[in-house]
Write an enzyme that holds these catalytic residues in place. Structure first.
Site, mmCIF file in Angstrom:
data_model
loop_
_atom_site.group_PDB
_atom_site.id
_atom_site.type_symbol
_atom_site.label_atom_id
_atom_site.label_comp_id
_atom_site.label_asym_id
_atom_site.label_seq_id
_atom_site.Cartn_x
_atom_site.Cartn_y
_atom_site.Cartn_z
ATOM 1 N N HIS A 169 48.761 72.567 34.691
ATOM 2 C CA HIS A 169 47.465 72.209 34.110
ATOM 3 C C HIS A 169 46.388 73.225 34.523
ATOM 4 O O HIS A 169 46.498 73.870 35.563
ATOM 5 C CB HIS A 169 47.011 70.831 34.629
ATOM 6 C CG HIS A 169 47.748 69.672 34.039
ATOM 7 N ND1 HIS A 169 48.288 68.665 34.811
ATOM 8 C CD2 HIS A 169 48.022 69.341 32.754
ATOM 9 C CE1 HIS A 169 48.860 67.762 34.023
ATOM 10 N NE2 HIS A 169 48.715 68.150 32.769
ATOM 11 N N CYS A 256 44.733 64.877 40.310
ATOM 12 C CA CYS A 256 45.622 64.053 39.473
ATOM 13 C C CYS A 256 45.592 62.578 39.839
ATOM 14 O O CYS A 256 45.882 61.719 39.013
ATOM 15 C CB CYS A 256 47.065 64.505 39.606
ATOM 16 S SG CYS A 256 47.265 66.240 39.869
HETATM 17 C C1 CIR Z 1 53.615 65.747 35.372
HETATM 18 O O1 CIR Z 1 54.379 66.707 35.265
HETATM 19 O O2 CIR Z 1 53.009 65.285 34.414
HETATM 20 C C2 CIR Z 1 53.434 65.107 36.732
HETATM 21 N N1 CIR Z 1 54.649 65.223 37.462
HETATM 22 C C3 CIR Z 1 52.294 65.742 37.492
HETATM 23 C C4 CIR Z 1 50.969 65.513 36.858
HETATM 24 C C5 CIR Z 1 49.866 66.132 37.630
HETATM 25 N N2 CIR Z 1 48.610 65.819 37.044
HETATM 26 C C6 CIR Z 1 47.549 66.611 37.070
HETATM 27 O O3 CIR Z 1 47.632 67.760 37.516
HETATM 28 N N3 CIR Z 1 46.427 66.147 36.549
#
Ligand code: CIR
Length: 265
Positions: A169, A256
């Site tokens: 991201h 996140c």
């Molecule tokens: C994913 O790959 O979607 C999750 N394992 C990690 C999401 C992390 N979210 C973020 O950076 N906002």
């Protein structure tokens, strides 16, 4: 609204589910340990609360292994909230799970609905003056255009930028530290997207420290990045280090784990 981008009265988090062991990851570096993640998560929430904020802790959702990463489900703005449309198929349903909780706090809820529109909160950096959205493997041009349309009436300006290739991201690689200042990896800042901001670079080899959050008077950063921590302390920030070893196995970090906002009923 002064300091809309880092002063908030509320946050929403979600407890990690036992299914977290099946969470998405770019590279397998080991199975996350639920008990350790729960301990880190409790420390994270206590630190948010230390700033005086109300933290709403939602129950775990076992059907969605990545649901602890609530940031990706919505964008909370001063005028209203926008429910996202995650680009990871296994995460699409998480957004609908979040919507009623936001509807209880906001009078104006909008939704990304286009069948071809995909956008995740991790690709969005709200500053005092604009909303930067990084195109990535999870967020596409149609999703960004729909967000721009939905928020224009609230006076928001959306700027499309690029998440570096191979990076999950946009905010994996940057964080807002205050109204003028951004913490960034050099691989992202080299794109020139932060020209109008003051920049602090994460130390070389400490790229994973870039996913940090400014929340009211505190900066929460993942533990284990001493050179970047020292830069932030020297710059005058009140830094708290939070264990992130288990979320890091799933490409997750400080941003996140929460939605941060001031409700507008
Ligand atoms: C994913 O790959 O979607 C999750 N394992 C990690 C999401 C992390 N979210 C973020 O950076 N906002």
């Amino acid at each position: 609204m002064p300091n809309r981008s880092y002063r908030f009265t509320h946050a929403i988090t979600r407890k990690p589910a036992a299914s977290i062991i099946a969470g998405l990851r770019a590279v397998d570096t080991g199975t996350p340990d639920l008990a350790t993640m729960q301990a880190h998560h409790a420390d994270y929430i206590a630190t948010l609360r230390e700033t005086g904020a109300t933290v709403i802790e939602l129950e775990a959702l076992d059907a969605y292994p990545d649901s602890v990463f609530v940031e990706d489900t919505a964008l909370c703005l001063p005028s209203g909230a926008v429910v996202m449309r995650p680009g990871a198929p296994s995460r699409l349903g998480e957004a609908a799970e979040m919507a009623p909780h936001l509807a209880a706090l906001y009078g104006d809820i909008r939704r990304i609905e286009g069948a071809d529109s995909f956008i995740e909160g991790g690709d969005i950096l709200m500053t005092e003056t604009e909303i930067l959205v990084g195109r990535s493997a999870r967020t596409n041009a149609a999703g960004i255009a729909e967000l721009a349309r939905l928020t224009a009436a609230w006076g928001e300006v959306v700027r499309e930028v690029h998440t570096p290739p191979g990076v999950l991201h946009f905010k994996t690689d940057c964080s807002l530290l205050d109204a003028e200042t951004i913490l960034s990896t050099t691989r992202l800042s080299a794109s020139g997207c932060f020209k109008s901001y003051r920049l602090i670079d994460v130390a070389e080899g400490e790229e994973a420290a870039a996913n940090t959050i400014r929340f009211n008077d505190l900066v929460l950063m993942p533990a284990g990045f001493p050179r970047t921590r020292d830069r932030l302390v020297q710059a005058g920030y009140d830094v708290r280090e939070i264990g992130n070893s288990e979320c890091a196995k799933l490409d997750g970090g400080m941003s996140c784990l929460s939605l941060r906002f001031t409700p507008k009923p």
